[in-house]
Write a protein that holds these residues in place. Structure first.
Motif, PDB file in Angstrom:
ATOM      1  N   SER A 173       2.544  -6.954   2.606  1.00 15.24           N
ATOM      2  CA  SER A 173       1.217  -7.510   2.820  1.00 15.24           C
ATOM      3  C   SER A 173       0.643  -7.930   1.476  1.00 15.24           C
ATOM      4  O   SER A 173       1.207  -7.607   0.428  1.00 15.24           O
ATOM      5  CB  SER A 173       0.301  -6.493   3.509  1.00 15.24           C
ATOM      6  OG  SER A 173       0.143  -5.340   2.702  1.00 15.24           O
ATOM      7  N   ARG A 174      -0.460  -8.643   1.509  1.00 15.39           N
ATOM      8  CA  ARG A 174      -1.085  -9.073   0.260  1.00 15.39           C
ATOM      9  C   ARG A 174      -2.586  -9.130   0.422  1.00 15.39           C
ATOM     10  O   ARG A 174      -3.110  -9.353   1.516  1.00 15.39           O
ATOM     11  CB  ARG A 174      -0.523 -10.414  -0.198  1.00 15.39           C
ATOM     12  CG  ARG A 174      -0.848 -11.585   0.677  1.00 15.39           C
ATOM     13  CD  ARG A 174      -0.046 -12.825   0.248  1.00 15.39           C
ATOM     14  NE  ARG A 174      -0.388 -13.251  -1.103  1.00 15.39           N
ATOM     15  CZ  ARG A 174       0.380 -14.068  -1.841  1.00 15.39           C
ATOM     16  NH1 ARG A 174       1.513 -14.533  -1.342  1.00 15.39           N
ATOM     17  NH2 ARG A 174      -0.003 -14.418  -3.050  1.00 15.39           N
ATOM     18  N   ASP A 175      -3.271  -8.953  -0.708  1.00 17.02           N
ATOM     19  CA  ASP A 175      -4.713  -9.083  -0.780  1.00 17.02           C
ATOM     20  C   ASP A 175      -4.987 -10.094  -1.892  1.00 17.02           C
ATOM     21  O   ASP A 175      -4.950  -9.750  -3.073  1.00 17.02           O
ATOM     22  CB  ASP A 175      -5.354  -7.732  -1.099  1.00 17.02           C
ATOM     23  CG  ASP A 175      -6.865  -7.780  -1.115  1.00 17.02           C
ATOM     24  OD1 ASP A 175      -7.439  -8.880  -1.226  1.00 17.02           O
ATOM     25  OD2 ASP A 175      -7.478  -6.719  -1.037  1.00 17.02           O
ATOM     26  N   ASN A 176      -5.231 -11.325  -1.515  1.00 19.46           N
ATOM     27  CA  ASN A 176      -5.382 -12.376  -2.519  1.00 19.46           C
ATOM     28  C   ASN A 176      -6.646 -12.201  -3.359  1.00 19.46           C
ATOM     29  O   ASN A 176      -6.698 -12.664  -4.501  1.00 19.46           O
ATOM     30  CB  ASN A 176      -5.364 -13.748  -1.851  1.00 19.46           C
ATOM     31  CG  ASN A 176      -3.966 -14.146  -1.395  1.00 19.46           C
ATOM     32  OD1 ASN A 176      -2.975 -13.565  -1.829  1.00 19.46           O
ATOM     33  ND2 ASN A 176      -3.885 -15.112  -0.506  1.00 19.46           N
ATOM     34  N   ALA A 177      -7.644 -11.538  -2.815  1.00 19.39           N
ATOM     35  CA  ALA A 177      -8.855 -11.289  -3.604  1.00 19.39           C
ATOM     36  C   ALA A 177      -8.557 -10.367  -4.782  1.00 19.39           C
ATOM     37  O   ALA A 177      -9.236 -10.424  -5.809  1.00 19.39           O
ATOM     38  CB  ALA A 177      -9.934 -10.682  -2.723  1.00 19.39           C
ATOM     39  N   LYS A 178      -7.539  -9.518  -4.601  1.00 22.02           N
ATOM     40  CA  LYS A 178      -7.147  -8.589  -5.662  1.00 22.02           C
ATOM     41  C   LYS A 178      -5.881  -9.032  -6.385  1.00 22.02           C
ATOM     42  O   LYS A 178      -5.386  -8.314  -7.257  1.00 22.02           O
ATOM     43  CB  LYS A 178      -6.936  -7.193  -5.081  1.00 22.02           C
ATOM     44  CG  LYS A 178      -8.177  -6.577  -4.476  1.00 22.02           C
ATOM     45  CD  LYS A 178      -7.889  -5.188  -3.938  1.00 22.02           C
ATOM     46  CE  LYS A 178      -9.148  -4.558  -3.346  1.00 22.02           C
ATOM     47  NZ  LYS A 178      -8.875  -3.196  -2.798  1.00 22.02           N
ATOM     48  N   ASN A 179      -5.334 -10.185  -5.991  1.00 21.84           N
ATOM     49  CA  ASN A 179      -4.072 -10.666  -6.579  1.00 21.84           C
ATOM     50  C   ASN A 179      -2.991  -9.595  -6.527  1.00 21.84           C
ATOM     51  O   ASN A 179      -2.272  -9.367  -7.507  1.00 21.84           O
ATOM     52  CB  ASN A 179      -4.288 -11.116  -8.026  1.00 21.84           C
ATOM     53  CG  ASN A 179      -5.015 -12.442  -8.103  1.00 21.84           C
ATOM     54  OD1 ASN A 179      -4.984 -13.229  -7.162  1.00 21.84           O
ATOM     55  ND2 ASN A 179      -5.692 -12.683  -9.209  1.00 21.84           N
ATOM     56  N   THR A 180      -2.890  -8.938  -5.400  1.00 24.09           N
ATOM     57  CA  THR A 180      -1.973  -7.807  -5.248  1.00 24.09           C
ATOM     58  C   THR A 180      -1.148  -7.957  -3.981  1.00 24.09           C
ATOM     59  O   THR A 180      -1.672  -8.369  -2.945  1.00 24.09           O
ATOM     60  CB  THR A 180      -2.751  -6.485  -5.216  1.00 24.09           C
ATOM     61  OG1 THR A 180      -3.504  -6.360  -6.433  1.00 24.09           O
ATOM     62  CG2 THR A 180      -1.802  -5.300  -5.101  1.00 24.09           C
ATOM     63  N   VAL A 181       0.125  -7.622  -4.102  1.00 24.95           N
ATOM     64  CA  VAL A 181       1.013  -7.566  -2.941  1.00 24.95           C
ATOM     65  C   VAL A 181       1.506  -6.132  -2.794  1.00 24.95           C
ATOM     66  O   VAL A 181       1.648  -5.408  -3.784  1.00 24.95           O
ATOM     67  CB  VAL A 181       2.185  -8.558  -3.080  1.00 24.95           C
ATOM     68  CG1 VAL A 181       3.076  -8.197  -4.262  1.00 24.95           C
ATOM     69  CG2 VAL A 181       2.992  -8.657  -1.818  1.00 24.95           C
ATOM     70  N   TYR A 182       1.728  -5.729  -1.554  1.00 20.73           N
ATOM     71  CA  TYR A 182       2.106  -4.351  -1.258  1.00 20.73           C
ATOM     72  C   TYR A 182       3.417  -4.321  -0.475  1.00 20.73           C
ATOM     73  O   TYR A 182       3.754  -5.261   0.238  1.00 20.73           O
ATOM     74  CB  TYR A 182       1.025  -3.665  -0.425  1.00 20.73           C
ATOM     75  CG  TYR A 182      -0.349  -3.712  -1.044  1.00 20.73           C
ATOM     76  CD1 TYR A 182      -1.268  -4.684  -0.658  1.00 20.73           C
ATOM     77  CD2 TYR A 182      -0.730  -2.781  -2.000  1.00 20.73           C
ATOM     78  CE1 TYR A 182      -2.538  -4.730  -1.221  1.00 20.73           C
ATOM     79  CE2 TYR A 182      -1.998  -2.817  -2.570  1.00 20.73           C
ATOM     80  CZ  TYR A 182      -2.887  -3.795  -2.176  1.00 20.73           C
ATOM     81  OH  TYR A 182      -4.143  -3.840  -2.744  1.00 20.73           O
ATOM     82  N   LEU A 183       4.098  -3.214  -0.592  1.00 20.38           N
ATOM     83  CA  LEU A 183       5.250  -2.947   0.256  1.00 20.38           C
ATOM     84  C   LEU A 183       5.101  -1.524   0.778  1.00 20.38           C
ATOM     85  O   LEU A 183       5.281  -0.564   0.030  1.00 20.38           O
ATOM     86  CB  LEU A 183       6.567  -3.113  -0.501  1.00 20.38           C
ATOM     87  CG  LEU A 183       7.820  -2.989   0.370  1.00 20.38           C
ATOM     88  CD1 LEU A 183       7.910  -4.162   1.354  1.00 20.38           C
ATOM     89  CD2 LEU A 183       9.084  -2.922  -0.486  1.00 20.38           C
ATOM     90  N   GLN A 184       4.730  -1.408   2.039  1.00 21.45           N
ATOM     91  CA  GLN A 184       4.642  -0.099   2.683  1.00 21.45           C
ATOM     92  C   GLN A 184       6.012   0.258   3.214  1.00 21.45           C
ATOM     93  O   GLN A 184       6.577  -0.482   4.027  1.00 21.45           O
ATOM     94  CB  GLN A 184       3.621  -0.144   3.823  1.00 21.45           C
ATOM     95  CG  GLN A 184       3.493   1.152   4.586  1.00 21.45           C
ATOM     96  CD  GLN A 184       2.920   2.277   3.749  1.00 21.45           C
ATOM     97  OE1 GLN A 184       1.952   2.074   3.017  1.00 21.45           O
ATOM     98  NE2 GLN A 184       3.513   3.461   3.853  1.00 21.45           N
TER      99      GLN A 184
END
Length: 121
Positions: free
Chosen positions: A71-82
């Motif tokens: 998933s990603r949060d473009n407002a935080k410029n961050t991508v995640y891998l759960q």
């Protein structure tokens, strides 16, 4: 140029969960498709998952489908891998990646430094 910094790796028992994060910085990071690769000991680096810059498209290697979620949060410029239901064979160094187009998600231009994930049996 895009800079990528991963975090969240560690040691976990089989069946456990971890969430990796990747903070992106640099020029127009939000327009990039993002992804995760991994390299296990003695093996070549391999694709794990990718997500388009809008988040509308995702893709996974078969061995992690149903267990991992990108998933990603473009407002935080961050991508995640759960990562859930982890197995010893998931042990690897995990790398965050970025690329300008979805079709090049398997050959990304930018790589992070990697974060170690170790799953004990």
């Amino acid at each position: 140029q895009v800079q990528l910094v991963e975090s969240g790796g560690g040691l976990v028992q089989a069946g456990g969960s971890l969430r990796l994060s990747c903070a992106a910085s640099g020029r127009t990071a939000n327009n990039y498709a993002m992804g995760w690769f991994r390299q296990a000991p003695g093996k070549e680096r391999a694709f794990v998952a990718a997500i388009s810059w809008t988040g509308g498209r995702t893709n996974y290697v078969d061995s992690v489908k149903g267990r991992f979620t990108i998933s990603r949060d473009n407002a935080k410029n961050t991508v995640y891998l759960q990562m859930n239901s982890l197995k010893p064979e998931d042990t690897a160094v995990y790398y965050c990646t970025a690329t300008r187009t979805w079709v090049s998600a398997y050959t990304p231009a930018y790589w992070g430094q990697g974060t170690q994930v170790t799953v004990s049996s």
